[in-house]
Design a protein around this motif. Structure first.
Motif, PDB file in Angstrom:
ATOM      1  N   THR A  15      43.545   7.099  -6.617  1.00  0.00           N
ATOM      2  CA  THR A  15      44.756   7.913  -6.433  1.00  0.00           C
ATOM      3  C   THR A  15      44.490   9.340  -6.890  1.00  0.00           C
ATOM      4  N   GLU A  16      43.836   9.479  -8.040  1.00  0.00           N
ATOM      5  CA  GLU A  16      43.503  10.815  -8.550  1.00  0.00           C
ATOM      6  C   GLU A  16      42.559  11.547  -7.602  1.00  0.00           C
ATOM      7  N   LYS A  17      41.599  10.827  -7.019  1.00  0.00           N
ATOM      8  CA  LYS A  17      40.662  11.438  -6.074  1.00  0.00           C
ATOM      9  C   LYS A  17      41.407  11.932  -4.828  1.00  0.00           C
ATOM     10  N   PHE A  18      42.319  11.122  -4.303  1.00  0.00           N
ATOM     11  CA  PHE A  18      43.102  11.533  -3.140  1.00  0.00           C
ATOM     12  C   PHE A  18      43.928  12.784  -3.449  1.00  0.00           C
ATOM     13  N   GLN A  19      44.497  12.834  -4.642  1.00  0.00           N
ATOM     14  CA  GLN A  19      45.330  13.971  -5.019  1.00  0.00           C
ATOM     15  C   GLN A  19      44.517  15.231  -5.273  1.00  0.00           C
ATOM     16  N   LYS A  20      43.315  15.079  -5.804  1.00  0.00           N
ATOM     17  CA  LYS A  20      42.480  16.217  -6.180  1.00  0.00           C
ATOM     18  C   LYS A  20      41.670  16.770  -5.003  1.00  0.00           C
ATOM     19  N   ALA A  21      41.321  15.910  -4.068  1.00  0.00           N
ATOM     20  CA  ALA A  21      40.414  16.299  -2.981  1.00  0.00           C
ATOM     21  C   ALA A  21      41.073  17.243  -1.977  1.00  0.00           C
ATOM     22  N   GLN A  22      40.288  18.209  -1.495  1.00  0.00           N
ATOM     23  CA  GLN A  22      40.714  19.067  -0.380  1.00  0.00           C
ATOM     24  C   GLN A  22      40.709  18.255   0.915  1.00  0.00           C
ATOM     25  N   ALA A  23      39.756  17.302   0.988  1.00  0.00           N
ATOM     26  CA  ALA A  23      39.649  16.445   2.165  1.00  0.00           C
ATOM     27  C   ALA A  23      39.111  15.082   1.761  1.00  0.00           C
ATOM     28  N   ALA A  24      39.622  14.054   2.411  1.00  0.00           N
ATOM     29  CA  ALA A  24      39.123  12.688   2.257  1.00  0.00           C
ATOM     30  C   ALA A  24      38.963  12.141   3.670  1.00  0.00           C
ATOM     31  N   ILE A  25      37.723  11.924   4.083  1.00  0.00           N
ATOM     32  CA  ILE A  25      37.438  11.490   5.441  1.00  0.00           C
ATOM     33  C   ILE A  25      37.051  10.014   5.422  1.00  0.00           C
ATOM     34  N   LEU A  26      37.723   9.224   6.268  1.00  0.00           N
ATOM     35  CA  LEU A  26      37.437   7.803   6.386  1.00  0.00           C
ATOM     36  C   LEU A  26      36.426   7.595   7.497  1.00  0.00           C
ATOM     37  N   THR A  27      35.443   6.753   7.235  1.00  0.00           N
ATOM     38  CA  THR A  27      34.403   6.494   8.224  1.00  0.00           C
ATOM     39  C   THR A  27      34.036   5.021   8.241  1.00  0.00           C
ATOM     40  N   GLU A 106      30.952   6.175  12.324  1.00  0.00           N
ATOM     41  CA  GLU A 106      32.068   6.575  13.185  1.00  0.00           C
ATOM     42  C   GLU A 106      33.172   7.189  12.317  1.00  0.00           C
ATOM     43  N   LEU A 107      33.564   8.415  12.646  1.00  0.00           N
ATOM     44  CA  LEU A 107      34.666   9.053  11.927  1.00  0.00           C
ATOM     45  C   LEU A 107      35.965   8.398  12.370  1.00  0.00           C
ATOM     46  N   LYS A 108      36.781   7.983  11.413  1.00  0.00           N
ATOM     47  CA  LYS A 108      38.019   7.276  11.749  1.00  0.00           C
ATOM     48  C   LYS A 108      39.242   8.172  11.618  1.00  0.00           C
ATOM     49  N   ALA A 109      39.378   8.809  10.461  1.00  0.00           N
ATOM     50  CA  ALA A 109      40.562   9.620  10.178  1.00  0.00           C
ATOM     51  C   ALA A 109      40.298  10.397   8.901  1.00  0.00           C
ATOM     52  N   GLY A 110      41.286  11.163   8.487  1.00  0.00           N
ATOM     53  CA  GLY A 110      41.121  11.901   7.247  1.00  0.00           C
ATOM     54  C   GLY A 110      42.427  12.434   6.711  1.00  0.00           C
ATOM     55  N   GLN A 115      47.430  16.723   4.851  1.00  0.00           N
ATOM     56  CA  GLN A 115      47.846  16.273   6.183  1.00  0.00           C
ATOM     57  C   GLN A 115      46.927  15.170   6.680  1.00  0.00           C
ATOM     58  N   ILE A 116      47.512  14.202   7.386  1.00  0.00           N
ATOM     59  CA  ILE A 116      46.729  13.120   7.971  1.00  0.00           C
ATOM     60  C   ILE A 116      46.131  13.624   9.286  1.00  0.00           C
ATOM     61  N   PHE A 117      44.816  13.466   9.438  1.00  0.00           N
ATOM     62  CA  PHE A 117      44.110  13.848  10.657  1.00  0.00           C
ATOM     63  C   PHE A 117      43.622  12.583  11.357  1.00  0.00           C
ATOM     64  N   ASP A 118      43.838  12.498  12.665  1.00  0.00           N
ATOM     65  CA  ASP A 118      43.274  11.388  13.417  1.00  0.00           C
ATOM     66  C   ASP A 118      41.814  11.690  13.744  1.00  0.00           C
ATOM     67  N   THR A 119      41.170  10.792  14.477  1.00  0.00           N
ATOM     68  CA  THR A 119      39.744  10.946  14.786  1.00  0.00           C
ATOM     69  C   THR A 119      39.456  12.258  15.503  1.00  0.00           C
ATOM     70  N   GLN A 120      40.293  12.601  16.470  1.00  0.00           N
ATOM     71  CA  GLN A 120      40.067  13.830  17.242  1.00  0.00           C
ATOM     72  C   GLN A 120      40.126  15.065  16.343  1.00  0.00           C
ATOM     73  N   LYS A 121      41.122  15.125  15.476  1.00  0.00           N
ATOM     74  CA  LYS A 121      41.256  16.276  14.586  1.00  0.00           C
ATOM     75  C   LYS A 121      40.107  16.350  13.585  1.00  0.00           C
ATOM     76  N   VAL A 122      39.640  15.193  13.110  1.00  0.00           N
ATOM     77  CA  VAL A 122      38.514  15.178  12.177  1.00  0.00           C
ATOM     78  C   VAL A 122      37.262  15.696  12.890  1.00  0.00           C
ATOM     79  N   ASN A 123      37.075  15.290  14.141  1.00  0.00           N
ATOM     80  CA  ASN A 123      35.928  15.783  14.910  1.00  0.00           C
ATOM     81  C   ASN A 123      36.019  17.295  15.128  1.00  0.00           C
ATOM     82  N   GLU A 124      37.213  17.807  15.400  1.00  0.00           N
ATOM     83  CA  GLU A 124      37.401  19.256  15.554  1.00  0.00           C
ATOM     84  C   GLU A 124      37.105  19.966  14.230  1.00  0.00           C
ATOM     85  N   LEU A 125      37.568  19.391  13.141  1.00  0.00           N
ATOM     86  CA  LEU A 125      37.322  19.954  11.809  1.00  0.00           C
ATOM     87  C   LEU A 125      35.830  20.022  11.509  1.00  0.00           C
TER      88      LEU A 125
END
Length: 164
Positions: A15-27, A106-110, A115-125
């Protein structure tokens, strides 16, 4: 320590990592070899990114506590998380570069800056250059007109000196 206490501690840390991170990418990492995983982790460390494999149930609990419960639909199958604390584009970029060479990733989301990013937005990022490169480009765009101005002023000065 009991098993429940260990899990509660892991959820708290996540929880602390999610709150502190600028980005958390799920793969997804199904099919990655030990050698490839070692290489990926090395790339992550070099980029200052924390890479974790955590059970989806614990990840979901931590995400909900951090206010990101919507990522539940992306927590299917084995999922790893790349936490970036300084550059919000770095985890996506490092993972995407690795995925280009290793199709098992495979990038899943982030979650990027809240903000929640879907796969397409994560790929654009992942295509956004690092912060340092962007700053260099901006400074370079300032430098070109100034160089041209100096060149013109110098030419005017030389012309006046030649006429004098």
């Amino acid at each position: 320590m009991r098993n429940l206490q260990v899990k509660e501690q892991k959820v708290k840390e996540l929880t602390e990592k999610f709150q502190k991170a600028q980005a958390a990418i799920l793969t997804s990492y199904i099919g990655i070899t030990v050698e490839e995983d070692t290489e990926l982790r090395k790339n992550m460390r070099e980029a200052g990114i924390e890479y974790k494999v955590v059970k989806n149930t614990l990840t979901l609990r931590a995400a909900k506590e951090a206010g990101y419960g919507e990522i539940e639909k992306y927590l299917v199958g084995p999922v790893a998380i790349a936490f970036g604390y300084d550059d919000p584009t770095a985890p996506a970029r490092v993972l995407a570069n690795f995925a280009d060479k290793h199709k098992a990733i495979e990038l899943k989301a982030g979650i990027v800056q809240g903000q929640i990013f879907d796969t397409q937005k994560v790929n654009e990022l992942s295509k956004i250059p690092p912060r340092e490169v962007l700053i260099a480009k901006v400074l370079g765009s300032f430098k070109a007109p100034l160089s041209n101005l100096v060149y013109v002023l110098n030419a005017v000065k030389e012309k006046k000196e030649a006429n004098a």
